[in-house]
Design a protein around this motif. Sequence first.
Motif, PDB file in Angstrom:
ATOM      1  N   UNK A   1     -14.394 -16.920  -0.100  1.00 32.88           N
ATOM      2  CA  UNK A   1     -15.061 -18.112   0.418  1.00 32.88           C
ATOM      3  C   UNK A   1     -14.631 -18.420   1.849  1.00 32.88           C
ATOM      4  N   UNK A   2     -15.625 -18.479   2.743  1.00 32.36           N
ATOM      5  CA  UNK A   2     -15.428 -18.760   4.175  1.00 32.36           C
ATOM      6  C   UNK A   2     -14.589 -17.679   4.879  1.00 32.36           C
ATOM      7  N   UNK A   3     -14.471 -16.509   4.265  1.00 30.82           N
ATOM      8  CA  UNK A   3     -13.639 -15.448   4.839  1.00 30.82           C
ATOM      9  C   UNK A   3     -14.438 -14.186   5.173  1.00 30.82           C
ATOM     10  N   UNK A   4     -15.712 -14.177   4.898  1.00 33.15           N
ATOM     11  CA  UNK A   4     -16.549 -13.001   5.182  1.00 33.15           C
ATOM     12  C   UNK A   4     -17.332 -13.286   6.452  1.00 33.15           C
ATOM     13  N   UNK A   5     -16.923 -12.676   7.553  1.00 27.69           N
ATOM     14  CA  UNK A   5     -17.541 -12.937   8.847  1.00 27.69           C
ATOM     15  C   UNK A   5     -18.775 -12.072   9.093  1.00 27.69           C
ATOM     16  N   UNK A   6     -18.856 -10.957   8.412  1.00 27.38           N
ATOM     17  CA  UNK A   6     -19.994 -10.060   8.612  1.00 27.38           C
ATOM     18  C   UNK A   6     -21.194 -10.463   7.797  1.00 27.38           C
TER      19      UNK A   6
ATOM     20  N   UNK B   1     -30.619  -2.415   0.295  1.00 30.08           N
ATOM     21  CA  UNK B   1     -31.255  -3.723   0.443  1.00 30.08           C
ATOM     22  C   UNK B   1     -30.576  -4.581   1.510  1.00 30.08           C
ATOM     23  N   UNK B   2     -29.330  -4.229   1.857  1.00 35.77           N
ATOM     24  CA  UNK B   2     -28.595  -4.944   2.902  1.00 35.77           C
ATOM     25  C   UNK B   2     -27.740  -3.911   3.623  1.00 35.77           C
ATOM     26  N   UNK B   3     -28.370  -3.174   4.535  1.00 35.17           N
ATOM     27  CA  UNK B   3     -27.750  -1.979   5.110  1.00 35.17           C
ATOM     28  C   UNK B   3     -26.498  -2.263   5.914  1.00 35.17           C
ATOM     29  N   UNK B   4     -26.355  -3.486   6.440  1.00 43.10           N
ATOM     30  CA  UNK B   4     -25.192  -3.785   7.276  1.00 43.10           C
ATOM     31  C   UNK B   4     -23.993  -4.286   6.470  1.00 43.10           C
ATOM     32  N   UNK B   5     -24.129  -4.400   5.158  1.00 49.05           N
ATOM     33  CA  UNK B   5     -23.046  -4.943   4.339  1.00 49.05           C
ATOM     34  C   UNK B   5     -21.909  -3.935   4.178  1.00 49.05           C
TER      35      UNK B   5
ATOM     36  N   UNK C   1     -21.745 -10.408  -1.990  1.00 51.50           N
ATOM     37  CA  UNK C   1     -21.100 -11.603  -1.455  1.00 51.50           C
ATOM     38  C   UNK C   1     -21.650 -11.834  -0.054  1.00 51.50           C
ATOM     39  N   UNK C   2     -22.356 -12.930   0.125  1.00 50.04           N
ATOM     40  CA  UNK C   2     -23.043 -13.209   1.386  1.00 50.04           C
ATOM     41  C   UNK C   2     -22.054 -13.762   2.405  1.00 50.04           C
ATOM     42  N   UNK C   3     -22.053 -13.162   3.627  1.00 49.39           N
ATOM     43  CA  UNK C   3     -21.152 -13.582   4.690  1.00 49.39           C
ATOM     44  C   UNK C   3     -21.842 -14.399   5.768  1.00 49.39           C
ATOM     45  N   UNK C   4     -21.059 -14.831   6.749  1.00 41.87           N
ATOM     46  CA  UNK C   4     -21.566 -15.690   7.818  1.00 41.87           C
ATOM     47  C   UNK C   4     -22.654 -15.024   8.654  1.00 41.87           C
ATOM     48  N   UNK C   5     -22.607 -13.687   8.765  1.00 37.88           N
ATOM     49  CA  UNK C   5     -23.605 -12.984   9.581  1.00 37.88           C
ATOM     50  C   UNK C   5     -24.911 -12.719   8.867  1.00 37.88           C
ATOM     51  N   UNK C   6     -25.037 -13.172   7.624  1.00 40.85           N
ATOM     52  CA  UNK C   6     -26.248 -12.896   6.846  1.00 40.85           C
ATOM     53  C   UNK C   6     -27.424 -13.741   7.328  1.00 40.85           C
ATOM     54  N   UNK C   7     -28.574 -13.107   7.455  1.00 44.35           N
ATOM     55  CA  UNK C   7     -29.804 -13.814   7.772  1.00 44.35           C
ATOM     56  C   UNK C   7     -30.823 -13.613   6.671  1.00 44.35           C
ATOM     57  N   UNK C   8     -31.053 -12.350   6.329  1.00 41.50           N
ATOM     58  CA  UNK C   8     -31.979 -12.033   5.255  1.00 41.50           C
ATOM     59  C   UNK C   8     -31.717 -10.615   4.783  1.00 41.50           C
ATOM     60  N   UNK C   9     -32.272 -10.268   3.654  1.00 40.31           N
ATOM     61  CA  UNK C   9     -32.151  -8.889   3.185  1.00 40.31           C
ATOM     62  C   UNK C   9     -32.934  -7.946   4.102  1.00 40.31           C
ATOM     63  N   UNK C  10     -32.597  -6.678   4.055  1.00 37.75           N
ATOM     64  CA  UNK C  10     -33.354  -5.672   4.800  1.00 37.75           C
ATOM     65  C   UNK C  10     -34.816  -5.704   4.353  1.00 37.75           C
ATOM     66  N   UNK C  11     -35.724  -5.565   5.290  1.00 38.46           N
ATOM     67  CA  UNK C  11     -37.137  -5.577   4.938  1.00 38.46           C
ATOM     68  C   UNK C  11     -37.416  -4.535   3.855  1.00 38.46           C
ATOM     69  N   UNK C  12     -38.289  -4.885   2.942  1.00 34.05           N
ATOM     70  CA  UNK C  12     -38.531  -4.030   1.784  1.00 34.05           C
ATOM     71  C   UNK C  12     -38.988  -2.620   2.187  1.00 34.05           C
ATOM     72  N   UNK C  13     -39.843  -2.524   3.198  1.00 33.75           N
ATOM     73  CA  UNK C  13     -40.315  -1.197   3.624  1.00 33.75           C
ATOM     74  C   UNK C  13     -39.146  -0.346   4.117  1.00 33.75           C
ATOM     75  N   UNK C  14     -38.255  -0.977   4.895  1.00 32.31           N
ATOM     76  CA  UNK C  14     -37.086  -0.243   5.388  1.00 32.31           C
ATOM     77  C   UNK C  14     -36.129   0.095   4.250  1.00 32.31           C
ATOM     78  N   UNK C  15     -35.995  -0.812   3.299  1.00 35.34           N
ATOM     79  CA  UNK C  15     -35.132  -0.563   2.142  1.00 35.34           C
ATOM     80  C   UNK C  15     -35.674   0.595   1.306  1.00 35.34           C
ATOM     81  N   UNK C  16     -36.991   0.643   1.152  1.00 32.81           N
ATOM     82  CA  UNK C  16     -37.596   1.741   0.385  1.00 32.81           C
ATOM     83  C   UNK C  16     -37.363   3.077   1.075  1.00 32.81           C
ATOM     84  N   UNK C  17     -37.440   3.105   2.419  1.00 27.97           N
ATOM     85  CA  UNK C  17     -37.172   4.352   3.150  1.00 27.97           C
ATOM     86  C   UNK C  17     -35.708   4.758   3.012  1.00 27.97           C
ATOM     87  N   UNK C  18     -34.820   3.784   3.040  1.00 28.52           N
ATOM     88  CA  UNK C  18     -33.398   4.088   2.858  1.00 28.52           C
ATOM     89  C   UNK C  18     -33.132   4.625   1.456  1.00 28.52           C
ATOM     90  N   UNK C  19     -33.809   4.081   0.474  1.00 30.30           N
ATOM     91  CA  UNK C  19     -33.675   4.586  -0.902  1.00 30.30           C
ATOM     92  C   UNK C  19     -34.183   6.015  -1.009  1.00 30.30           C
TER      93      UNK C  19
END
Length: 204
Positions: free
Chosen positions: A123-128, A149-153, A169-187
């Motif tokens: 809690x309050x310790x994940x900066x990324x 789904x969250x490539x920078x995690x 675990x969601x950190x301070x740098x989180x905005x949204x999940x990776x776009x689904x199309x990009x996530x599908x390509x990564x998969x």
Amino acid sequence: MGGKYRITGNKYPRMRPPRRRGRLVFGLVASVVVLGMIGWGTLQLIDVFTGGKKASAAGGKGDCRTESSPSTAPAKALPEPGTITVNVYNATARTGLAKSTADELKKRGFKIGKVGNASKDFDKKVKGTGVLLGPDASLKTSLPVLGAQLTAAERRTDAGRKGADVDLIIGDGFKTLTKKADADRAMAALTVPRPASATTKKSC
């Protein structure tokens, strides 16, 4: 001629010069040597232009060449999102992130476990962007699938963790999940066979 120098009898002296047998023999020997050298040179030229095939057939000493060909290792089968249970925790001061992120993961086919605030260890310790946490066995199975789904995690494992669930675990740098199309390509990229060690083949 008469008198003192008169020639008698039926034998007359031969006036031609003596035969030069030595020169004849030398000439024959020289001719044989020259012919031998010409024949040897011809054989060498034939051997060069035929690529040493005769030598290879006689004793296997012809020129050899080594060819290398890359080999591929099949990709390891990964679990489907529907078989992975994800716990979503919010380690930031922003409210509602865990719930909205869990809902999106559910739409993408994941099973959702616990949803709430992160423990005091995070809690309050994940900066990324976030941390993906699971058992050791998940490092090459469920974590890569969730990581698409969250490539920078950041990915971590806990040797003492029980069960197969994984945490997001969601950190301070989180905005949204990776776009689904990009996530599908990564998969899809995770299932592509990757090059292994190259194999060599020697041909003579």
